[in-house]
Each structure stands twice: as structure tokens, then as C-alpha cells.
Design a protein around this motif. Structure first.
Motif, PDB file in Angstrom:
ATOM      1  N   ALA A 229      24.050   9.155  36.225  1.00 55.12           N
ATOM      2  CA  ALA A 229      24.633  10.059  37.226  1.00 55.12           C
ATOM      3  C   ALA A 229      25.585  11.055  36.580  1.00 55.12           C
ATOM      4  N   MET A 230      26.236  10.653  35.519  1.00 60.48           N
ATOM      5  CA  MET A 230      27.178  11.519  34.820  1.00 60.48           C
ATOM      6  C   MET A 230      26.461  12.629  34.052  1.00 60.48           C
ATOM      7  N   GLY A 231      25.215  12.375  33.640  1.00 61.51           N
ATOM      8  CA  GLY A 231      24.456  13.385  32.922  1.00 61.51           C
ATOM      9  C   GLY A 231      23.941  12.975  31.559  1.00 61.51           C
ATOM     10  N   TYR A 232      24.159  11.714  31.178  1.00 63.85           N
ATOM     11  CA  TYR A 232      23.619  11.227  29.907  1.00 63.85           C
ATOM     12  C   TYR A 232      22.117  10.972  30.029  1.00 63.85           C
ATOM     13  N   LYS A 233      21.404  11.220  28.933  1.00 58.16           N
ATOM     14  CA  LYS A 233      19.976  10.934  28.878  1.00 58.16           C
ATOM     15  C   LYS A 233      19.687   9.663  28.091  1.00 58.16           C
ATOM     16  N   ILE A 234      20.528   9.361  27.097  1.00 53.38           N
ATOM     17  CA  ILE A 234      20.295   8.227  26.204  1.00 53.38           C
ATOM     18  C   ILE A 234      21.539   7.353  26.164  1.00 53.38           C
ATOM     19  N   ALA A 235      21.347   6.050  26.282  1.00 54.99           N
ATOM     20  CA  ALA A 235      22.412   5.073  26.079  1.00 54.99           C
ATOM     21  C   ALA A 235      22.006   4.196  24.904  1.00 54.99           C
ATOM     22  N   VAL A 236      22.766   4.266  23.816  1.00 51.81           N
ATOM     23  CA  VAL A 236      22.430   3.496  22.629  1.00 51.81           C
ATOM     24  C   VAL A 236      23.485   2.416  22.409  1.00 51.81           C
ATOM     25  N   TYR A 237      23.011   1.228  22.078  1.00 51.96           N
ATOM     26  CA  TYR A 237      23.871   0.084  21.777  1.00 51.96           C
ATOM     27  C   TYR A 237      23.633  -0.291  20.309  1.00 51.96           C
ATOM     28  N   PRO A 238      24.251   0.422  19.375  1.00 47.66           N
ATOM     29  CA  PRO A 238      23.857   0.338  17.976  1.00 47.66           C
ATOM     30  C   PRO A 238      24.214  -0.962  17.267  1.00 47.66           C
ATOM     31  N   LEU A 239      25.242  -1.670  17.748  1.00 44.59           N
ATOM     32  CA  LEU A 239      25.738  -2.822  16.999  1.00 44.59           C
ATOM     33  C   LEU A 239      25.604  -4.144  17.738  1.00 44.59           C
ATOM     34  N   THR A 240      25.013  -4.139  18.915  1.00 41.48           N
ATOM     35  CA  THR A 240      24.947  -5.360  19.711  1.00 41.48           C
ATOM     36  C   THR A 240      24.191  -6.471  18.982  1.00 41.48           C
ATOM     37  N   LEU A 241      23.015  -6.169  18.440  1.00 43.68           N
ATOM     38  CA  LEU A 241      22.228  -7.212  17.767  1.00 43.68           C
ATOM     39  C   LEU A 241      22.907  -7.708  16.502  1.00 43.68           C
ATOM     40  N   LEU A 242      23.503  -6.809  15.733  1.00 43.16           N
ATOM     41  CA  LEU A 242      24.244  -7.230  14.543  1.00 43.16           C
ATOM     42  C   LEU A 242      25.418  -8.112  14.948  1.00 43.16           C
ATOM     43  N   ASN A 243      26.120  -7.713  15.985  1.00 44.33           N
ATOM     44  CA  ASN A 243      27.297  -8.444  16.453  1.00 44.33           C
ATOM     45  C   ASN A 243      26.938  -9.874  16.834  1.00 44.33           C
ATOM     46  N   VAL A 244      25.928 -10.020  17.696  1.00 42.17           N
ATOM     47  CA  VAL A 244      25.600 -11.362  18.179  1.00 42.17           C
ATOM     48  C   VAL A 244      24.943 -12.205  17.092  1.00 42.17           C
ATOM     49  N   SER A 245      24.225 -11.573  16.150  1.00 46.53           N
ATOM     50  CA  SER A 245      23.603 -12.358  15.080  1.00 46.53           C
ATOM     51  C   SER A 245      24.666 -12.905  14.126  1.00 46.53           C
ATOM     52  N   ILE A 246      25.689 -12.097  13.812  1.00 46.45           N
ATOM     53  CA  ILE A 246      26.781 -12.595  12.971  1.00 46.45           C
ATOM     54  C   ILE A 246      27.520 -13.715  13.689  1.00 46.45           C
ATOM     55  N   GLN A 247      27.750 -13.521  14.976  1.00 41.58           N
ATOM     56  CA  GLN A 247      28.437 -14.545  15.762  1.00 41.58           C
ATOM     57  C   GLN A 247      27.644 -15.854  15.748  1.00 41.58           C
ATOM     58  N   ALA A 248      26.328 -15.765  15.934  1.00 45.50           N
ATOM     59  CA  ALA A 248      25.493 -16.969  15.947  1.00 45.50           C
ATOM     60  C   ALA A 248      25.449 -17.630  14.571  1.00 45.50           C
ATOM     61  N   MET A 249      25.349 -16.840  13.512  1.00 47.47           N
ATOM     62  CA  MET A 249      25.312 -17.406  12.161  1.00 47.47           C
ATOM     63  C   MET A 249      26.622 -18.097  11.806  1.00 47.47           C
ATOM     64  N   LYS A 250      27.739 -17.504  12.182  1.00 43.83           N
ATOM     65  CA  LYS A 250      29.033 -18.131  11.907  1.00 43.83           C
ATOM     66  C   LYS A 250      29.169 -19.463  12.628  1.00 43.83           C
ATOM     67  N   GLN A 251      28.704 -19.502  13.883  1.00 42.13           N
ATOM     68  CA  GLN A 251      28.779 -20.749  14.641  1.00 42.13           C
ATOM     69  C   GLN A 251      27.878 -21.821  14.024  1.00 42.13           C
ATOM     70  N   SER A 252      26.672 -21.421  13.622  1.00 43.34           N
ATOM     71  CA  SER A 252      25.742 -22.379  13.024  1.00 43.34           C
ATOM     72  C   SER A 252      26.265 -22.910  11.692  1.00 43.34           C
ATOM     73  N   LEU A 253      26.860 -22.033  10.887  1.00 41.68           N
ATOM     74  CA  LEU A 253      27.431 -22.475   9.612  1.00 41.68           C
ATOM     75  C   LEU A 253      28.595 -23.436   9.838  1.00 41.68           C
ATOM     76  N   HIS A 254      29.380 -23.171  10.857  1.00 43.57           N
ATOM     77  CA  HIS A 254      30.469 -24.084  11.204  1.00 43.57           C
ATOM     78  C   HIS A 254      29.917 -25.447  11.598  1.00 43.57           C
ATOM     79  N   ASP A 255      28.854 -25.436  12.422  1.00 48.95           N
ATOM     80  CA  ASP A 255      28.249 -26.691  12.860  1.00 48.95           C
ATOM     81  C   ASP A 255      27.680 -27.468  11.674  1.00 48.95           C
ATOM     82  N   LEU A 256      26.951 -26.776  10.802  1.00 43.88           N
ATOM     83  CA  LEU A 256      26.348 -27.443   9.648  1.00 43.88           C
ATOM     84  C   LEU A 256      27.406 -28.030   8.723  1.00 43.88           C
TER      85      LEU A 256
END
Length: 291
Positions: A229-256
């Protein structure tokens, strides 16, 4: 006569010509790009921040080279059939370098290249210490990229300015207007810091506009409906997958490390995600009769 194959740039132009907001996740390697496609996204963005982190283990401060980004992009583009946008940083030199960079990104399989007006070496747009080149040099960079496109490089040009952080919103808007006049297909004012600034940008700059949405970054995370509605054509989420993958790897390493059971997907699901089922089908097709 058989139908001519559609190029990545043609696919992306078709997506941009559709009504509505184009939502685009970021990827950093071939498997993250494949996951984007498997999830039903029609396009994805190769983030320089994410590639620098995953390939070098280094911050997005201009440490990664043209050749490394190009090599990563080639692997990403060859792994999927959806059009991929590529972070081209500052273009890696003068106008001639920029034209070569654009041509190289076409050959790697990208549908769009992003070029920016930071002083080299550049850095992430949501971090401190940025500097931009003068307006004339910024325009020269985009002109060189547009010339390369007009001379036959089948790719879209996304022109980014970081002047909001170094100067003010007015300078960023004027640069985005200039980039549009030069012929950039998409323009991008990085890191507006309020809804009012985002609205002002959309109101005053024509053409396709990008909202760069980084969790806990400087720009407000608005709903897709609000952005459109504001006028944007593209919404990009550039770091979401990197963010959650690092978070998941850190948790798994802690568990191991602590001898705990870590949460993982089923092994069959893992093999499907990386492509074993497709491989088995091809293997069966070419199996010899006596095997």
C-alpha cells in the motif's frame, strides 16, 4: 519451431510485471537457494553479507572478492530454476570494471545485479562506519551498468544508495531519483529509519522500489500489505535464513557438547531436501539392463 528458452532476466521481468508485492528471501549457498524454491518462492536474493559469512566466516566489510561472489553465484544459480538477484557490491572498480562485473553476473546466471554508492571497501548497510562516493561518481557507476545492459547484457540493474546514513534522507531520495532517470530497473534507498521515511521515499521516487527488511535492523518490519500500500514492489529478507541457521547450529552444538539430544529433521527428509530422490530417478533411467 520449439519455444525459445526464457532467460533469468525475462523470468524476473515477468514477475515484476505482475500486480502485488514480490516477496524475496535471501540465500547464501546452493542448498539455501534450493530450499527457497522448494518452499514456493519465485525468486531469491544472494546476499553479500550472507555469502561473506558462510564462505569466509568474515563480516560484510568488503573482504569478499568479485571472483568469490561470482563463484558462489554460479553455484546458486545452477542449483535452481527461479531467477536469482546478486549482490554486486560497488562493482569492484571503475566504470570498465563495473561493466565487466555486470557481464560476469549474466554469465553466472543472475537475473539482476545490485550495485551501490558506498566507498570501497563497502560494508553492511545496517552497520556503522559507512561512507558514500559523490553523487557524480554514484551516477557513473549506474550509468556503466545500464550501458552494459543496453549493450546486450540480459540482466536487470538494481541501484542502491546508502546516503540516508551518511547524509540525510533528502540526499538518498535525490540519488534514487537520479538512478531511475539514468535507467536503473529497480531503485533502493537503504535503511530508512521510520515509517514516515519509507513513505516519503515511495511517494517521491518512481519505478520499482525495494524494502530491505533485516530483523532487528534499522528499518521497521512492516506487513506485506502495508508495504504494498505504501508503494513498495519488492520486500527482501536478506539475512533471515543465515540468522536462523546460525541460531540452530549454535543450539545443536550446545546440545552435543552437553550430551543432550539435539533437534533434527528426519533423515529421509534431509535426503529429499538435498536432492537424492531426483538423483535416484535419473540413476534408474540410465541403469543398464544387466544391473
Amino acid at each position: 519451431m520449439p519455444k525459445q528458452l526464457t532467460t533469468p532476466a525475462e523470468k524476473l521481468r515477468e514477475l515484476l510485471n505482475r500486480p502485488g508485492l514480490l516477496v524475496m528471501p535471501g540465500c547464501h549457498d546452493a542448498i539455501s537457494a534450493k530450499l527457497c524454491q522448494q518452499a514456493g518462492f519465485e525468486t531469491a536474493f544472494m546476499s553479500g553479507f550472507a555469502v561473506s559469512a558462510s564462505r569466509l566466516g568474515q563480516p560484510d566489510t568488503g573482504l569478499i572478492s568479485y571472483a568469490e561472489l561470482l563463484d558462489q553465484g554460479r553455484n546458486i544459480c545452477s542449483a535452481v530454476s527461479i531467477p536469482i538477484w546478486g549482490d554486486g557490491d560497488t562493482g569492484f572498480g571503475n566504470a570498465i570494471n563495473i561493466k565487466r562485473t555486470v557481464q560476469g553476473y549474466v554469465q553466472a546466471g543472475f537475473a539482476c545485479i545490485m550495485l551501490e554508492d558506498q566507498v570501497a571497501p563497502k560494508r553492511c548497510g545496517h552497520t556503522r562506519g559507512k561512507a558514500v562516493v559523490g553523487r557524480d561518481e554514484a551516477a557513473m557507476r549506474i550509468q556503466a551498468a545500464v550501458d552494459a545492459r543496453n549493450e546486450g547484457a540480459d540482466i536487470l540493474i538494481m541501484a542502491r544508495t546508502d546516503a540516508r546514513a551518511t547524509d540525510d534522507l533528502e540526499e538518498a531520495i535525490q540519488r534514487a531519483q537520479l538512478f531511475h532517470e539514468i535507467g536503473a530497473d529497480i531503485n533502493f534507498v537503504e535503511a530508512p529509519e521510520s515509517v514516515e521515511e519509507m513513505r516519503e521515499y515511495c511517494k517521491r521516487v518512481p519505478g520499482h522500489k525495494v524494502a530491505n527488511l533485516i530483523e532487528h535492523g534499522k528499518t521497521p518490519l512492516l506487513s506485506h500489505q502495508h508495504l504494498e500500500a505504501m508503494g513498495y514492489k519488492i520486500a527482501v529478507y536478506p539475512l533471515t535464513l543465515l540468522n536462523v541457521s546460525i541460531q540452530a547450529m549454535k543450539q545443536s552444538l550446545h546440545d552435543l557438547k552437553n550430551g543432550e539430544q539435539t533437534q533434527t529433521m528426519d533423515f529421509q527428509e534431509l535426503t529429499r531436501a538435498v536432492g537424492f530422490e531426483d538423483y535416484y530417478q535419473q540413476e534408474q533411467r540410465y541403469r543398464l539392463p544387466d544391473e
